[in-house]
Design a protein around this motif. Structure first.
Motif, PDB file in Angstrom:
ATOM      1  N   LYS A   1       0.849  -1.098  -0.313  1.00 10.70           N
ATOM      2  CA  LYS A   1       0.044  -0.214  -0.232  1.00 10.70           C
ATOM      3  C   LYS A   1       0.804   1.424  -0.089  1.00 10.70           C
ATOM      4  N   GLU A   2       2.183   0.953   0.508  1.00  7.78           N
ATOM      5  CA  GLU A   2       2.879   2.268   0.113  1.00  7.78           C
ATOM      6  C   GLU A   2       3.283   2.207  -1.120  1.00  7.78           C
ATOM      7  N   ASN A   3       3.124   1.308  -1.531  1.00  9.92           N
ATOM      8  CA  ASN A   3       4.036   1.102  -2.911  1.00  9.92           C
ATOM      9  C   ASN A   3       2.621   2.122  -3.764  1.00  9.92           C
ATOM     10  N   LYS A   4       2.215   3.064  -4.189  1.00  9.19           N
ATOM     11  CA  LYS A   4       0.776   3.245  -4.911  1.00  9.19           C
ATOM     12  C   LYS A   4       0.527   2.814  -6.750  1.00  9.19           C
TER      13      LYS A   4
ATOM     14  N   SER B   1       2.665   0.296  -8.199  1.00  9.46           N
ATOM     15  CA  SER B   1       2.574  -1.452  -7.529  1.00  9.46           C
ATOM     16  C   SER B   1       1.140  -1.578  -7.403  1.00  9.46           C
ATOM     17  N   LEU B   2       0.398  -0.950  -6.719  1.00 10.21           N
ATOM     18  CA  LEU B   2      -1.005  -0.973  -6.537  1.00 10.21           C
ATOM     19  C   LEU B   2      -1.612  -0.928  -8.187  1.00 10.21           C
ATOM     20  N   LEU B   3      -1.726   0.251  -8.102  1.00  7.93           N
ATOM     21  CA  LEU B   3      -1.853   0.534  -9.363  1.00  7.93           C
ATOM     22  C   LEU B   3      -1.724  -0.262 -10.782  1.00  7.93           C
ATOM     23  N   ILE B   4      -0.363  -0.643 -11.374  1.00  9.06           N
ATOM     24  CA  ILE B   4      -0.096  -1.487 -12.240  1.00  9.06           C
ATOM     25  C   ILE B   4      -0.560  -3.168 -12.094  1.00  9.06           C
ATOM     26  N   PHE B   5      -0.632  -3.525 -10.764  1.00 10.96           N
ATOM     27  CA  PHE B   5      -1.897  -4.822 -10.526  1.00 10.96           C
ATOM     28  C   PHE B   5      -3.256  -4.374 -10.690  1.00 10.96           C
ATOM     29  N   PHE B   6      -4.223  -3.171 -10.399  1.00 16.80           N
ATOM     30  CA  PHE B   6      -4.928  -3.745 -10.574  1.00 16.80           C
ATOM     31  C   PHE B   6      -5.284  -2.844 -12.455  1.00 16.80           C
ATOM     32  N   LEU B   7      -4.059  -2.675 -12.692  1.00 19.89           N
ATOM     33  CA  LEU B   7      -4.440  -2.656 -13.911  1.00 19.89           C
ATOM     34  C   LEU B   7      -3.971  -4.202 -15.152  1.00 19.89           C
ATOM     35  N   GLY B   8      -3.217  -4.994 -14.590  1.00 18.07           N
ATOM     36  CA  GLY B   8      -3.100  -6.109 -15.092  1.00 18.07           C
ATOM     37  C   GLY B   8      -4.501  -6.763 -14.380  1.00 18.07           C
ATOM     38  N   LEU B   9      -5.441  -6.464 -13.448  1.00 16.19           N
ATOM     39  CA  LEU B   9      -6.133  -7.642 -12.975  1.00 16.19           C
ATOM     40  C   LEU B   9      -7.501  -6.388 -14.296  1.00 16.19           C
ATOM     41  N   ALA B  10      -7.047  -5.234 -14.637  1.00 16.67           N
ATOM     42  CA  ALA B  10      -8.778  -4.745 -15.501  1.00 16.67           C
ATOM     43  C   ALA B  10      -8.639  -5.225 -16.858  1.00 16.67           C
ATOM     44  N   VAL B  11      -7.517  -4.722 -17.640  1.00 14.80           N
ATOM     45  CA  VAL B  11      -6.969  -5.586 -18.925  1.00 14.80           C
ATOM     46  C   VAL B  11      -7.652  -7.297 -18.222  1.00 14.80           C
ATOM     47  N   MET B  12      -7.131  -7.949 -18.205  1.00 18.64           N
ATOM     48  CA  MET B  12      -7.305  -9.505 -18.266  1.00 18.64           C
ATOM     49  C   MET B  12      -8.887  -9.380 -18.139  1.00 18.64           C
ATOM     50  N   ALA B  13      -9.818  -8.604 -17.159  1.00 21.67           N
ATOM     51  CA  ALA B  13     -11.000  -9.032 -16.923  1.00 21.67           C
ATOM     52  C   ALA B  13     -12.019  -8.199 -18.415  1.00 21.67           C
ATOM     53  N   ILE B  14     -11.295  -7.618 -19.025  1.00 26.19           N
ATOM     54  CA  ILE B  14     -12.330  -6.936 -19.713  1.00 26.19           C
ATOM     55  C   ILE B  14     -11.810  -7.834 -21.341  1.00 26.19           C
ATOM     56  N   GLN B  15     -10.521  -7.860 -21.208  1.00 25.39           N
ATOM     57  CA  GLN B  15     -10.105  -8.780 -22.013  1.00 25.39           C
ATOM     58  C   GLN B  15     -11.477 -10.813 -22.383  1.00 25.39           C
ATOM     59  N   LEU B  16     -11.672 -10.833 -21.278  1.00 22.33           N
ATOM     60  CA  LEU B  16     -12.243 -12.435 -20.740  1.00 22.33           C
ATOM     61  C   LEU B  16     -13.600 -11.626 -21.244  1.00 22.33           C
TER      62      LEU B  16
END
Length: 102
Positions: free
Chosen positions: A72-75, A77-92
């Motif tokens: 949570k201190e490295n914002k 890293s969180l943004l990139i994690f959620f970007l990966g989640l969002a990209v895969m969710a949209i692709q699926l």
């Protein structure tokens, strides 16, 4: 963080997003496409195969999450994690639009 931690964070999100449809269909007893169906990703795999595929994705996603050192201190890293989640969710959502009949 090193550059490869961010790549691991992106793919952790992608693998963890891929758990959801396969686990839900597998636990519901519904056949659903997987990389092991014929043809791969288009035919239907058994619920058991989907549960196993979901568990493998969960394991890989968890390992990548740990390797990526997301915090949570490295914002970023969180943004990139959620970007990966969002990209895969949209692709699926696009890939499986015709696979599930209501």
């Amino acid at each position: 963080m090193k550059w490869y931690h961010y790549i691991a964070a992106f793919f952790a999100g992608a693998f963890l997003a891929n758990v959801v449809p396969h686990l839900v269909h597998g636990l519901s007893g519904d056949p659903f496409p997987s990389p092991f169906s014929d043809p791969p990703g288009k035919g239907l795999s058994s619920p058991t195969v989907n549960v196993l595929w979901a568990l493998l994705n969960l394991l890989i996603g968890y390992l990548l999450f740990r390797v990526s050192k997301i915090s949570k201190e490295n914002k970023i890293s969180l943004l990139i994690f959620f970007l990966g989640l969002a990209v895969m969710a949209i692709q699926l959502s696009i890939a499986f639009v015709d696979k599930v009949k209501m």
